[in-house]
Design a protein around this motif. Sequence first.
Motif, PDB file in Angstrom:
ATOM      1  N   MET A   1       0.972  -1.199   0.174  1.00 36.49           N
ATOM      2  CA  MET A   1       0.164  -0.189   0.028  1.00 36.49           C
ATOM      3  C   MET A   1       0.864   1.197  -0.052  1.00 36.49           C
ATOM      4  N   ARG A   3       1.996   4.475   0.757  1.00 40.04           N
ATOM      5  CA  ARG A   3       1.737   5.430   2.021  1.00 40.04           C
ATOM      6  C   ARG A   3       1.510   6.711   1.622  1.00 40.04           C
ATOM      7  N   ARG A   6      -0.028  13.075   3.998  1.00 38.71           N
ATOM      8  CA  ARG A   6      -1.071  13.886   4.169  1.00 38.71           C
ATOM      9  C   ARG A   6      -0.811  15.222   3.375  1.00 38.71           C
TER      10      ARG A   6
ATOM     11  N   TYR B  30       1.394  -6.432   1.460  1.00 39.00           N
ATOM     12  CA  TYR B  30       1.069  -5.156   2.136  1.00 39.00           C
ATOM     13  C   TYR B  30      -0.241  -4.384   1.648  1.00 39.00           C
ATOM     14  N   ARG B  31      -0.165  -4.177   0.278  1.00 34.25           N
ATOM     15  CA  ARG B  31      -1.218  -3.247  -0.193  1.00 34.25           C
ATOM     16  C   ARG B  31      -2.613  -3.971  -0.229  1.00 34.25           C
ATOM     17  N   LEU B  32      -2.771  -5.192   0.041  1.00 33.57           N
ATOM     18  CA  LEU B  32      -4.038  -5.947   0.217  1.00 33.57           C
ATOM     19  C   LEU B  32      -4.778  -5.795  -0.782  1.00 33.57           C
ATOM     20  N   LEU B  34      -5.870  -2.829  -2.105  1.00 38.27           N
ATOM     21  CA  LEU B  34      -5.844  -1.852  -2.819  1.00 38.27           C
ATOM     22  C   LEU B  34      -4.481  -1.561  -3.359  1.00 38.27           C
ATOM     23  N   GLU B  70      -6.965   9.209  -1.983  1.00 38.08           N
ATOM     24  CA  GLU B  70      -7.058   7.926  -2.262  1.00 38.08           C
ATOM     25  C   GLU B  70      -7.379   7.860  -3.753  1.00 38.08           C
ATOM     26  N   ASP B 196       2.832   4.940  13.883  1.00 37.33           N
ATOM     27  CA  ASP B 196       3.209   4.202  12.975  1.00 37.33           C
ATOM     28  C   ASP B 196       2.251   4.258  11.668  1.00 37.33           C
ATOM     29  N   PRO B 197       3.104   4.805  10.595  1.00 39.13           N
ATOM     30  CA  PRO B 197       2.260   4.918   9.291  1.00 39.13           C
ATOM     31  C   PRO B 197       1.515   3.914   9.031  1.00 39.13           C
ATOM     32  N   ARG B 198       1.668   2.832   9.516  1.00 39.42           N
ATOM     33  CA  ARG B 198       0.781   1.703   9.110  1.00 39.42           C
ATOM     34  C   ARG B 198      -0.522   1.804   9.462  1.00 39.42           C
ATOM     35  N   HIS B 200      -2.547   4.395   9.455  1.00 35.76           N
ATOM     36  CA  HIS B 200      -2.961   5.083   8.487  1.00 35.76           C
ATOM     37  C   HIS B 200      -3.606   4.148   7.389  1.00 35.76           C
ATOM     38  N   ASP B 201      -2.609   2.977   6.962  1.00 38.43           N
ATOM     39  CA  ASP B 201      -2.943   2.078   6.114  1.00 38.43           C
ATOM     40  C   ASP B 201      -4.049   1.129   6.415  1.00 38.43           C
ATOM     41  N   ARG B 204      -7.321   2.952   5.837  1.00 41.77           N
ATOM     42  CA  ARG B 204      -7.628   3.276   4.488  1.00 41.77           C
ATOM     43  C   ARG B 204      -8.232   1.638   4.372  1.00 41.77           C
ATOM     44  N   ALA B 205      -7.786   0.528   4.777  1.00 39.20           N
ATOM     45  CA  ALA B 205      -8.251  -0.678   4.373  1.00 39.20           C
ATOM     46  C   ALA B 205      -9.574  -1.068   4.759  1.00 39.20           C
ATOM     47  N   VAL B 240      -5.768   9.236  13.884  1.00 35.58           N
ATOM     48  CA  VAL B 240      -5.551   8.780  12.618  1.00 35.58           C
ATOM     49  C   VAL B 240      -6.617   8.076  11.926  1.00 35.58           C
ATOM     50  N   TYR B 244     -10.906   8.745   8.464  1.00 34.50           N
ATOM     51  CA  TYR B 244     -11.388   7.662   7.615  1.00 34.50           C
ATOM     52  C   TYR B 244     -12.771   6.934   8.088  1.00 34.50           C
ATOM     53  N   TRP B 463      -0.283  -8.667   6.814  1.00 40.58           N
ATOM     54  CA  TRP B 463      -1.559  -8.163   7.283  1.00 40.58           C
ATOM     55  C   TRP B 463      -2.117  -9.576   8.063  1.00 40.58           C
TER      56      TRP B 463
END
Lengths: 708, 708
Positions: A1, A3, A6, B30-32, B34, B70, B196-198, B200-201, B204-205, B240, B244, B463
């Motif tokens: 994914m 990142r 923002r 990681y991107r699932l 998306l 997105e 963790d930026p994760r 955020h992901d 999104r997911a 975070v 969403y 994930w």
Amino acid sequence: MIRSRRINRNIGWLVVLLLLVNKTHADDGYRLWLKYDLIKDVAKREEYARSFQFIAVSNQSPILMNAAQELQVGLQGLLGKSVPIITDLGKKTGGVYLNEHQGFSNHIKYGDEGYMMSKSGNIFILANKGVGVLYGTFALLRHIQTGQLLTKLPYNSIPKIRYRLLNHWDNTNGTIERGYAGGTLWKWYELPATVDPRYHDYARANASIGINGTVVNNVNASARFLTDEYIQKVAALANVFRDYGIRVYLSVYFPAPKTIGGLKTADPLDPDVRKWWTDKTKEIYKAIPDFGGFLVKANSEGEPGPQDYGRTHADGANMLAEALAPYDGIVMWRAFVYKADPKADRFKAAHEEFTPLDGKFDKKVIVQVKNGPIDFQPREPFSPLFGNMPKTPLSMEFQITQEYTGFATHWVYEAPIFKECLESDTYINGKGSTVASVIDGSLHKYTMTAIAGVANTGSDRNWTGNPMAQANWYAYGRLAWDHTLSSEAIANEWVKMTLTSEPKAVKTITDLMLKSREIYVDYNTPIGLSRPWSGVHFAPEPWQEKSARPDWTAIYYHRADSIGLGFDRTATGSDALAQYRPEVQKQWNNPETCPLPYLLWFHHVPWTKKLSSGRTLWNELCTRFYTGADSVKWMQQQWAQVKPAIDPEIFADVTGRLATQHTEAIWWRDSWILYLQTYSKQPIPAPFQKPDRTLDDVKRLSEIYKLR
Amino acid sequence: MIRSRRINRNIGWLVVLLLLVNKTHADDGYRLWLKYDLIKDVAKREEYARSFQFIAVSNQSPILMNAAQELQVGLQGLLGKSVPIITDLGKKTGGVYLNEHQGFSNHIKYGDEGYMMSKSGNIFILANKGVGVLYGTFALLRHIQTGQLLTKLPYNSIPKIRYRLLNHWDNTNGTIERGYAGGTLWKWYELPATVDPRYHDYARANASIGINGTVVNNVNASARFLTDEYIQKVAALANVFRDYGIRVYLSVYFPAPKTIGGLKTADPLDPDVRKWWTDKTKEIYKAIPDFGGFLVKANSEGEPGPQDYGRTHADGANMLAEALAPYDGIVMWRAFVYKADPKADRFKAAHEEFTPLDGKFDKKVIVQVKNGPIDFQPREPFSPLFGNMPKTPLSMEFQITQEYTGFATHWVYEAPIFKECLESDTYINGKGSTVASVIDGSLHKYTMTAIAGVANTGSDRNWTGNPMAQANWYAYGRLAWDHTLSSEAIANEWVKMTLTSEPKAVKTITDLMLKSREIYVDYNTPIGLSRPWSGVHFAPEPWQEKSARPDWTAIYYHRADSIGLGFDRTATGSDALAQYRPEVQKQWNNPETCPLPYLLWFHHVPWTKKLSSGRTLWNELCTRFYTGADSVKWMQQQWAQVKPAIDPEIFADVTGRLATQHTEAIWWRDSWILYLQTYSKQPIPAPFQKPDRTLDDVKRLSEIYKLR
């Protein structure tokens, strides 16, 4: 994914936004110090490129091909150039020749792992074995990554210690004892059929710093690892690691002959038990022909062992050595032992139990000793065992994972901890009998030499949780190979390879790293304090009086009372100092001259005693705690300055961790100060402000971390 | 680190190798779904591109900008085109307009989360609130990702259930109860300073599949989460997730007023206790203004609760509802209760305890019911609670994580499990009174509707551990939004978005997914068997007779004896069937007509009894176990065929897991067969071969997994 960053919220109306997505790649830390990012200086890149027109290999063994491919990948990244691998050098020049040449002139000197590197027409990396070529290849890459000139070649390198291991305290359930970077890397339920590509990168990272062995399971070992099911799983890992020169070892559960063998005893002198281990070892070697051997924690912290049958550590170790006799494997027997006796001094336990056994161990046995006599404290004197077992190879056990140095939120560069111990002089054979000279075998002519680091790796994408903790893994490996390297040199090369090559930032970060451990000690356990933790070793609890064992309380260690603070280990106390040579005793046994960093390790010092610093003990303690906590603020300021030179994701990550570290440093300071003040009855000296909370406040905070 | 692929070892001498490094990117999962990989068909890409010349937004709220961004990232990937975000649509055409328009004509119908999508000049995504636009944006991306024509617009969508949650059974120590994909995603020691930026992901997911709430901690809750320290950490996550459309909820430890509040009781009728919860709730809302509410496991499996004080579940829940009264938050009170009584039938416990409380819960309370009466078995009849509490909103609790469906090595697509329950007819208000109609509020006009899925996410890079398990997270979210979607349609879109768009491979994989659950049931718990696990719910142990509780043994559930097998829940037995409506009873209470999948749930059937299949019970069991295990071989063969269409890393990963699944399927088969044979005394029927190992052999294997 991807990142998606923002976008700025403060954009004005009517502004057309065109985001450049996907152009800047955030660094998730996965690549460690093997980043191979493009060298920005075009001229420099072109200069390098002239010498890298091809990669020639002397043969196509898996290990040599791994070396060639690593170099190819590295050069592709660093120079932006596809460099072909060729298998016939012929008379070509302008490339690299990876040459495995068994029996080249300096065979004996270079051994199995050393390498020579030179440049004349081609860059030559020459070694007796493929693994030596692999090490040389990583050294060449490091040479370029750190921006050094190729004219600085030739050089050569030979490891000073033979067995350079990581110890993983990883459990079967996926957790890691004292792990702060996620769960285990080893997917036991998925192995052997599913082989995570990450195992391969783990091996590359370790090979790049010279680590040649890994103990994959916790020393508090599960017997599972000795079952056929798990041997197959471990073999799948070994299959990946082998071609990077890394051998797999197992921690063993001493009573396994009972728990999985169905025997009535695990007595090491029982013939059936010995046969069981012999058969089991044979089974392991059938699956893993280059299996490294066994690591054992026995009769230690509740783990069973030979003493349960009236036998000695030597009896236990020698039984395993016998099982390993037909193979090229070793036994690493840990000396981390102490009894739950409130009257005894835990400091003395290992020396007392092990020195009488000197000379009684089989030649395949190495006794593995933690750097200090207690347990990986932020600062400890070196273990008195070092030097005192001249007939027994002793190995060093360092802890890379930050059990007592702030988990994943405190930035502590550990090379100075390792070096401090290695450079300590035992005076065993007179001045210069350093711990390093014990470990590397030069002092007592040990034929087997070993060093172990308790790993700080986990399943976190960046391997170590705190990105700065990658440096500890790196430094451990580099020192295991060559303990004469300086902390600064290692920090410098790690920063350049991992974070930035911008000179000012390199300097700033290296400086931060070098000061980080002393800062931690100052706010955590200054002047020789130790072990003020409870529970999971996270929250401060110097007031801890009760525990499952009397020697697992905080008060056992610091001995605070109305008179003073510290553990008297002189002749008037536990006399642990007597375990050291007179020259060492002389350094530490006089409270007037004992260096302050060790003072409370050896002396019970009155609160009002004036120290060599000119301050009373109480005032010195306050000074340390306050300046230590304040120094984290300084770390934050220094870190803020390197922002332009650092990947934004890593910058933000470390910035966050430093904020936590600052909060927790003040928590440590306040906890100690407020607690010790109940004994010292002294005010906080100027210019320091007294904590804006009470002892009850900080106690309440610590209590949170004892809730399930 | 670039995963350098092994080069072919069989290259001939003198061959010049030029490896194309870095050209093919392995997919780490990681991107699932998306992924947004470039659409290969240029014509199709260009056709899409004509309609995506800009992305216009009606305002720049964080949530709308997240939607726009997105879409921008998605289009960049799918079309290879940078699409600008503009803030003034003007008279422009040929783009997308993300339009948040509070009070558009169909406001009431579309509510806060529904959206309309249409195309005329521009593609319009219209919703009352930003989150509706966000959902519409993800739907538009899905539309393109699955290769649908833009002419297929317009469409609109409104969620059928209001609260669509993930439940994370994540602990403070970083572990996940019943997690098989590494450790927790939540870095409690690093929060709140390090984000963790994760996270955020993760948001999104979840937003992409319509999930709008997340309970971040285990239902076996730590009181830590109610301390100020942890509220701040949770608030950082909420910050975070908010943009969403995801609200944060907490599992609460019922006795928290005692453990952290210092009160003498946690009695829900005690005024001080009520005040404590009111104050605590206020504190939480101060830090998290959109806090979602509390999830409670009380008087369940040893967790304390109101019954400890002679109070009811309603007393406990209503106390929390009172504390939440000033805020837009809810109480989710779990009905997962049963007493340790070997004479009782656990099946009946929740119905017995909860139906008398119908009408006694505060309007802010939802009672959360597991899909089946026992505990997430591979197949269960629907819980008899559904429909039987008309005055109390009931929510569904599904388990996404594969506690009883093979951890991370068995491929089980769960949509059919979820659908089977949702489509079950309770007959409460006559035919068509499905469980779904209870849950979505249509049957009893519940104003509050909710659904929860116990998450299968963890810190593994992909994930969910098993890449195929991503589909279960996806399917849960899609069904939570619209339970009328078919398992096949969801599988089809997930495969296209995640794995491949090659039509034959899509068909093959979808088919595998749809059959996977039935295959698992066949080799694991056919014909209505249940709960043959011990310990960590990994290894088969149908012979388990002893446990900490009598109702935690295997024999409690299967009731094998010399006569037959199965739990008599008719009037001659526990009479659990009486908890269902007569129409339901009629389906199941006659062993002659009870469908085989449910037979042993309700009947103790003689070994030699001839079933509707024409086979005796014993022969039917053998047939299921053997064909089930053989079907995994078929899965392997099918999977092998899609190789060309799948990323090589994901292909290899799943290939490995299927190999493990096959091995374990045979282990399950052999364990059951050999054990039940000691009662049935029957031979393995032709054409099946009897296991090539003994009952002792498989028992020994299971014992391994009970070692620490």
